[in-house]
Design an enzyme around this catalytic site. Structure first.
Site, PDB file in Angstrom:
ATOM      1  N   ASP A 111      42.391  33.659  33.994  1.00  0.00           N
ATOM      2  CA  ASP A 111      40.893  34.405  34.357  1.00  0.00           C
ATOM      3  C   ASP A 111      40.104  34.707  33.541  1.00  0.00           C
ATOM      4  OD1 ASP A 111      37.824  33.385  34.059  1.00  0.00           O
ATOM      5  OD2 ASP A 111      37.632  35.873  35.176  1.00  0.00           O
ATOM      6  N   LEU A 112      40.000  35.289  32.211  1.00  0.00           N
ATOM      7  CA  LEU A 112      39.431  35.989  31.048  1.00  0.00           C
ATOM      8  C   LEU A 112      39.029  37.473  30.848  1.00  0.00           C
ATOM      9  CD1 LEU A 112      40.639  36.555  28.000  1.00  0.00           C
ATOM     10  CD2 LEU A 112      38.936  35.187  27.143  1.00  0.00           C
TER      11      LEU A 112
ATOM     12  N   ARG B 178      24.975  39.468  32.786  1.00  0.00           N
ATOM     13  CA  ARG B 178      26.330  38.345  33.564  1.00  0.00           C
ATOM     14  C   ARG B 178      26.046  37.470  35.113  1.00  0.00           C
ATOM     15  NH1 ARG B 178      31.448  36.148  33.097  1.00  0.00           N
ATOM     16  NH2 ARG B 178      32.247  36.790  35.167  1.00  0.00           N
TER      17      ARG B 178
ATOM     18  N   ASN C 265      36.229  29.580  30.403  1.00  0.00           N
ATOM     19  CA  ASN C 265      34.130  29.011  30.810  1.00  0.00           C
ATOM     20  C   ASN C 265      34.330  29.790  29.402  1.00  0.00           C
ATOM     21  OD1 ASN C 265      33.254  28.378  32.926  1.00  0.00           O
ATOM     22  ND2 ASN C 265      32.624  30.397  34.248  1.00  0.00           N
TER      23      ASN C 265
END
Lengths: 226, 226
Positions: A9-10, A39, A117
Site C-alpha cells: 500500500d502507498l 483522511r 487507491n
C-alpha cells in the site's frame, strides 16, 4: 513459501501522510484532527462509492473529503489553499524504513509493487517526490479496477499482472481494513501497525503484525528465503 | 408526485441511538466518545464486509465493533456487560416525532416501511420495545440482500416488494451515506439532519434536507398529496 511478489500500500504505508499536517497547520485550528477527519472521509467516500457503484478517482474524493472536513471544522479555504492541500498528497515523505526494505527485497530477487487507491499520475508523482520510484517494479492503481480497496477486483490486479495465486503475494499495509481485504482475497498479509492500533475484530486476521517496515525486512530474511 | 411508499432507516432515524450512552455510562470513561466509536466501527465493518463480499449479520458486526471500541479505549468488558451493551441496540427509544409522522403518513394512505441494516429479529425487537411496531406496514432487512446499505441491492428490496420505480419511494434517513445511496438508486430522499452535520460533498444530494421528522410531516402535507 517464497513469495513471488511483495505488494505495498502507498499512502500511510510507504509514505507518511502525517506530513500533511504541516500544510494543514497553515489553515486549520487543530491540524492533527483536521487531517484525521480529512483522511477518514476520503476513505469513507471510497468505501461508499464502491458499494454504490459510483466511481470517481482518488484525487476527486480527496477534494470532496477536504471540502467536508473544512465544513465540519468551520475552516474556510480559498482556492489556493484548497489546491495546496490537495496537492500535498503528492508530496508526502517516505517513511525512513521504506527505501531500505525495498532495496533489501529486490536484492533478494523479490519484485516490489505498489497497489494504491491513488490515481496513476498521483501515485507516480508521490513516489517520485518521495525518492523511491526507482525502487519499485510496478505501480498498480485501483483505477484499472474502477473500484477501491478492499474490493477483491483490486487485489486481483496483482494476481493477474504476475499470473500468480493470491497466496504467492505478500501484502504490506498499515490500514487494518486493507489488511483484512487482502487476507480475505488470500494474500499473505503483513499489517504494519506503527501506531499500536487495536487489531481488527472482523474478517480474517493478517498473517503477521509488525510495528515497522524494518520488521518486514527481518521477516523476509527469516521466512521468505528461496 | 405522490409517492407509493415511505421508507425509513431505523437506527438513528426512527430510533435514537443516543440512548446507548446510558448503558455505556456504566462501563466507559467517556460514554459519548465510546458510543460514537462503536457506531463508527459498526458502519465501517458493514461497508468493508460488503465490499469484500464477506457478509455477517448486524448483530455480529455490532459485537465485533464493540470489542474494537473496548480495545481502542482500554475499556474492559465482562461477558455480562458485553451482552448488555449489544442487547441495548434492541431497546433504544423512538424519537418523539417518529410515531406522529408514521400515523400522519398512514392516515394519508401512504404505507410506511423500515429498511434497516439490522437483522429481522433485532429490528422487530427494537420496534416493539420502542412502541412503534404497529405503525409500520413492513420491515425489510438487508439480510434479504446479503449486503449492507448503501448497496443498490438493498434499496431494490423496496422496489421489488412494492413493484415500483425507485422514484416512487420517498426515503428518510439521518445518515448522510444512506441518503446518498438511496438518491443514487433513484429514490426521493429526505435527509433528516438533526445534528446540523455538513452536507455530503460526494454523490447525488438528497431532494430535501430537514432537521426533524416533524418537518417530514410538513413536507408530506405540502408536497406528497394525491
Amino acid at each position: 513459501m517464497k513469495p513471488a511478489v511483495a505488494v505495498f500500500d502507498l499512502f500511510g504505508t510507504l509514505l507518511d501522510i502525517a506530513s500533511l499536517r504541516a500544510v494543514a497547520a497553515g489553515v486549520a485550528a487543530d491540524p492533527d484532527a483536521f487531517v484525521a477527519l480529512w483522511r477518514e472521509k476520503q476513505i469513507a467516500y471510497s468505501f461508499a462509492g464502491t458499494i454504490m457503484g459510483l466511481h470517481e478517482d482518488f484525487d476527486a474524493l480527496t477534494g470532496y473529503a477536504l471540502a467536508y472536513a473544512a465544513a465540519k471544522t468551520g475552516t474556510s479555504l480559498d482556492p489556493a489553499q484548497t489546491r495546496r492541500l490537495n496537492e500535498a498528497w503528492h508530496a508526502v515523505a517516505a517513511y525512513p524504513d521504506a527505501a531500505p526494505l525495498l532495496r533489501a527485497l529486490r536484492e533478494g530477487g523479490l519484485p516490489c509493487v505498489v497497489l494504491t487507491n491513488g490515481t496513476p499520475a498521483g501515485a507516480a508523482a508521490a513516489l517520485a517526490n518521495a525518492g523511491i520510484a526507482e525502487l519499485l517494479d510496478a505501480t498498480l492503481s485501483v483505477e484499472a479496477a474502477g473500484a477501491y480497496k478492499p474490493d477483491p477486483r483490486v487485489y486481483a490486479l496483482v494476481t493477474a499482472r504476475y499470473a500468480i495465486a493470491p497466496e504467492q503475494a505478500v501484502f504490506v499495509t498499515s490500514n487494518g481494513w486493507d489488511a483484512t481485504g487482502a487476507a480475505a482475497f488470500g494474500m499473505q498479509v503483513a499489517w504494519c501497525n506503527r501506531g499500536g492500533a487495536p487489531a481488527e475484530t472482523f474478517g480474517p486476521p493478517p498473517r503477521w503484525t509488525v510495528s515497522s517496515l524494518d520488521e518486514v525486512a527481518a521477516l523476509a530474511a527469516a521466512e521468505w528465503s528461496p
